[in-house]
Design a protein around this motif. Structure first.
Motif, PDB file in Angstrom:
ATOM      1  N   TYR A  34       0.819  -1.214   0.000  1.00  0.00           N
ATOM      2  CA  TYR A  34       0.000   0.000   0.000  1.00  0.00           C
ATOM      3  C   TYR A  34       0.859   1.273   0.000  1.00  0.00           C
ATOM      4  CZ  TYR A  34      -4.037  -2.912   1.088  1.00  0.00           C
ATOM      5  OH  TYR A  34      -5.038  -3.860   1.020  1.00  0.00           O
ATOM      6  N   GLN A  35       2.151   1.112   0.026  1.00  0.00           N
ATOM      7  CA  GLN A  35       3.029   2.274   0.085  1.00  0.00           C
ATOM      8  C   GLN A  35       2.959   3.068  -1.219  1.00  0.00           C
ATOM      9  OE1 GLN A  35       7.102   1.346   1.032  1.00  0.00           O
ATOM     10  NE2 GLN A  35       7.866   3.317   0.252  1.00  0.00           N
ATOM     11  N   GLY A  36       2.708   4.368  -1.108  1.00  0.00           N
ATOM     12  CA  GLY A  36       2.698   5.258  -2.267  1.00  0.00           C
ATOM     13  C   GLY A  36       1.523   5.105  -3.198  1.00  0.00           C
ATOM     14  N   THR A  37       0.523   4.315  -2.844  1.00  0.00           N
ATOM     15  CA  THR A  37      -0.647   4.129  -3.707  1.00  0.00           C
ATOM     16  C   THR A  37      -1.711   5.186  -3.480  1.00  0.00           C
ATOM     17  OG1 THR A  37      -1.644   2.620  -2.106  1.00  0.00           O
ATOM     18  CG2 THR A  37      -0.251   1.647  -3.824  1.00  0.00           C
ATOM     19  N   GLY A  38      -1.645   5.877  -2.366  1.00  0.00           N
ATOM     20  CA  GLY A  38      -2.665   6.870  -2.043  1.00  0.00           C
ATOM     21  C   GLY A  38      -3.941   6.263  -1.506  1.00  0.00           C
ATOM     22  N   LYS A  39      -3.942   5.009  -1.178  1.00  0.00           N
ATOM     23  CA  LYS A  39      -5.138   4.357  -0.633  1.00  0.00           C
ATOM     24  C   LYS A  39      -5.145   4.479   0.887  1.00  0.00           C
ATOM     25  CE  LYS A  39      -5.547   0.920  -4.327  1.00  0.00           C
ATOM     26  NZ  LYS A  39      -5.622  -0.532  -4.631  1.00  0.00           N
ATOM     27  N   SER A  44      11.622  -1.952  16.443  1.00  0.00           N
ATOM     28  CA  SER A  44      12.166  -0.806  17.166  1.00  0.00           C
ATOM     29  C   SER A  44      11.090   0.145  17.668  1.00  0.00           C
ATOM     30  CB  SER A  44      13.141  -0.031  16.263  1.00  0.00           C
ATOM     31  OG  SER A  44      12.470   0.443  15.098  1.00  0.00           O
ATOM     32  N   GLN A  45       9.833  -0.102  17.357  1.00  0.00           N
ATOM     33  CA  GLN A  45       8.732   0.764  17.776  1.00  0.00           C
ATOM     34  C   GLN A  45       7.857   0.055  18.810  1.00  0.00           C
ATOM     35  OE1 GLN A  45       8.696   3.905  16.831  1.00  0.00           O
ATOM     36  NE2 GLN A  45      10.425   3.574  15.431  1.00  0.00           N
ATOM     37  N   LYS A  46       7.225   0.854  19.656  1.00  0.00           N
ATOM     38  CA  LYS A  46       6.334   0.301  20.673  1.00  0.00           C
ATOM     39  C   LYS A  46       4.968  -0.080  20.105  1.00  0.00           C
ATOM     40  CE  LYS A  46       8.496   2.878  24.437  1.00  0.00           C
ATOM     41  NZ  LYS A  46       8.293   3.853  25.537  1.00  0.00           N
ATOM     42  N   SER A  47       4.639   0.463  18.924  1.00  0.00           N
ATOM     43  CA  SER A  47       3.380   0.114  18.253  1.00  0.00           C
ATOM     44  C   SER A  47       3.659  -0.998  17.254  1.00  0.00           C
ATOM     45  CB  SER A  47       2.791   1.336  17.546  1.00  0.00           C
ATOM     46  OG  SER A  47       2.491   2.358  18.477  1.00  0.00           O
ATOM     47  N   VAL A  48       2.989  -2.136  17.424  1.00  0.00           N
ATOM     48  CA  VAL A  48       3.205  -3.317  16.584  1.00  0.00           C
ATOM     49  C   VAL A  48       1.914  -3.578  15.807  1.00  0.00           C
ATOM     50  CG1 VAL A  48       3.780  -5.761  16.547  1.00  0.00           C
ATOM     51  CG2 VAL A  48       4.864  -4.245  18.232  1.00  0.00           C
ATOM     52  N   VAL A  49       2.031  -3.692  14.505  1.00  0.00           N
ATOM     53  CA  VAL A  49       0.878  -3.920  13.647  1.00  0.00           C
ATOM     54  C   VAL A  49       0.521  -5.406  13.661  1.00  0.00           C
ATOM     55  CG1 VAL A  49      -0.023  -3.764  11.284  1.00  0.00           C
ATOM     56  CG2 VAL A  49       1.472  -1.967  12.181  1.00  0.00           C
ATOM     57  N   THR A  50      -0.757  -5.685  13.885  1.00  0.00           N
ATOM     58  CA  THR A  50      -1.245  -7.073  13.896  1.00  0.00           C
ATOM     59  C   THR A  50      -2.159  -7.368  12.703  1.00  0.00           C
ATOM     60  OG1 THR A  50      -3.084  -6.412  15.325  1.00  0.00           O
ATOM     61  CG2 THR A  50      -1.087  -7.229  16.399  1.00  0.00           C
ATOM     62  N   ALA A  51      -2.731  -6.323  12.061  1.00  0.00           N
ATOM     63  CA  ALA A  51      -3.620  -6.536  10.898  1.00  0.00           C
ATOM     64  C   ALA A  51      -3.708  -5.232  10.113  1.00  0.00           C
ATOM     65  CB  ALA A  51      -4.999  -6.998  11.343  1.00  0.00           C
ATOM     66  N   VAL A  52      -4.111  -5.362   8.826  1.00  0.00           N
ATOM     67  CA  VAL A  52      -4.304  -4.208   7.964  1.00  0.00           C
ATOM     68  C   VAL A  52      -5.527  -4.460   7.085  1.00  0.00           C
ATOM     69  CG1 VAL A  52      -2.683  -5.158   6.251  1.00  0.00           C
ATOM     70  CG2 VAL A  52      -3.264  -2.709   6.200  1.00  0.00           C
ATOM     71  N   THR A  53      -6.358  -3.440   6.928  1.00  0.00           N
ATOM     72  CA  THR A  53      -7.556  -3.547   6.109  1.00  0.00           C
ATOM     73  C   THR A  53      -7.713  -2.266   5.300  1.00  0.00           C
ATOM     74  OG1 THR A  53      -8.894  -2.703   7.956  1.00  0.00           O
ATOM     75  CG2 THR A  53      -8.770  -5.099   7.690  1.00  0.00           C
ATOM     76  N   PRO A  54      -8.127  -2.362   4.044  1.00  0.00           N
ATOM     77  CA  PRO A  54      -8.360  -1.147   3.248  1.00  0.00           C
ATOM     78  C   PRO A  54      -9.560  -0.390   3.791  1.00  0.00           C
ATOM     79  CG  PRO A  54      -8.139  -3.086   1.854  1.00  0.00           C
ATOM     80  CD  PRO A  54      -8.268  -3.588   3.252  1.00  0.00           C
ATOM     81  N   ALA A  55      -9.441   0.910   3.848  1.00  0.00           N
ATOM     82  CA  ALA A  55     -10.521   1.757   4.351  1.00  0.00           C
ATOM     83  C   ALA A  55     -11.342   2.290   3.179  1.00  0.00           C
ATOM     84  CB  ALA A  55      -9.968   2.932   5.158  1.00  0.00           C
ATOM     85  N   ALA A  56     -12.631   2.497   3.388  1.00  0.00           N
ATOM     86  CA  ALA A  56     -13.516   2.993   2.348  1.00  0.00           C
ATOM     87  C   ALA A  56     -13.242   4.458   2.092  1.00  0.00           C
ATOM     88  CB  ALA A  56     -14.979   2.792   2.732  1.00  0.00           C
ATOM     89  N   ASN A  57     -13.212   4.872   0.822  1.00  0.00           N
ATOM     90  CA  ASN A  57     -12.927   6.259   0.459  1.00  0.00           C
ATOM     91  C   ASN A  57     -14.180   7.116   0.679  1.00  0.00           C
ATOM     92  OD1 ASN A  57     -10.288   5.705  -0.232  1.00  0.00           O
ATOM     93  ND2 ASN A  57     -10.850   5.110  -2.333  1.00  0.00           N
TER      94      ASN A  57
END
Length: 229
Positions: free
Chosen positions: A193-198, A216-229
């Motif tokens: 999704y990098q640079g796609t503008g979504k 190295s970050q305290k926030s750890v990603v567990t899931a990703v979902t596309p958001a509605a425009n």
């Protein structure tokens, strides 16, 4: 005047004689004559008034000395306990027994102290690095950068512009949200999704501390979902 017999006298008596009972019984008749009740039909023997047996209790031989069975004394002195035969029995304790007990108690206290400290440290370490203080946190925005970093432990590190920054028109757009992705498959999916503008929504967990194999970050990603425009 009372006639004194050396058999009845405690200080002149021969304690080695085995026939003391017979001699006392034979001489009792003559010695106890003044104590007969007047008008009585029979001879009433006088009560035993031997100085060595002032209590007059039966079952004890005149001249026999017994000690009370009691237990007194400290830990370093000899203690007396009563035996089965009624005589006192001395038990000598080791003088080094008390210092040994003190050392054992001190060792036990040190052991429990260090054990409690170890348990407290382990609990604090577990809560800080393995228990997230927030979970299922949703952040919506635009992915600007995702790359794999690390020397010994490779993890995906990403940057994101959240909608909270986009809603504030007075500020210049900047990357305000940084996250780590320890899972390779999930990291590659977010990287797509990098640079796609979504607009995407990231589900993250936040920890008090970081671990090298988690990122190295305290926030750890567990899931990703596309958001509605």
């Amino acid at each position: 005047m009372k006639w004194i017999d050396d058999q009845d006298d405690y200080f002149l008596r021969d304690f080695n004689s085995k026939n003391d009972g017979d001699t006392d019984s034979s001489t009792q008749g003559s010695a106890s004559t003044p104590s007969q009740a007047p008008g009585g039909s029979g001879d009433t023997p006088a009560s035993d008034s031997t100085p060595g047996n002032a209590s007059g209790s039966a079952g004890s031989t005149p001249g026999e000395f017994t000690f009370p069975a009691s237990s007194t004394g400290g830990s370093d002195s000899a203690s007396t306990t009563g035996g089965n035969d009624g005589y006192a029995t001395a038990e000598v304790t080791d003088p080094a027994d008390s210092p040994k007990r003190k050392r054992r108690r001190a060792h036990r206290r040190l052991f429990w102290f260090f054990l409690i400290v170890f348990i407290v440290l382990c609990t604090a370490f577990y809560i800080r690095y393995f228990v997230p203080y927030t979970s299922e946190t949703l952040t919506t925005g635009y992915i600007t950068l995702v790359e794999k970093r690390g020397i010994f432990f490779k993890t995906f590190e990403g940057e994101m512009i959240s909608e909270s920054v986009l809603a504030d028109t007075a500020k210049v757009y900047s990357r305000d949200f940084y996250f780590s992705i320890p899972d390779d498959s999930l990291g590659r999916l977010v990287q797509s999704y990098q640079g796609t503008g979504k607009r995407v929504t990231l589900t993250t967990q936040k920890y008090y501390g970081t671990l090298p194999w988690r990122g190295s970050q305290k926030s750890v990603v567990t899931a990703v979902t596309p958001a509605a425009n």
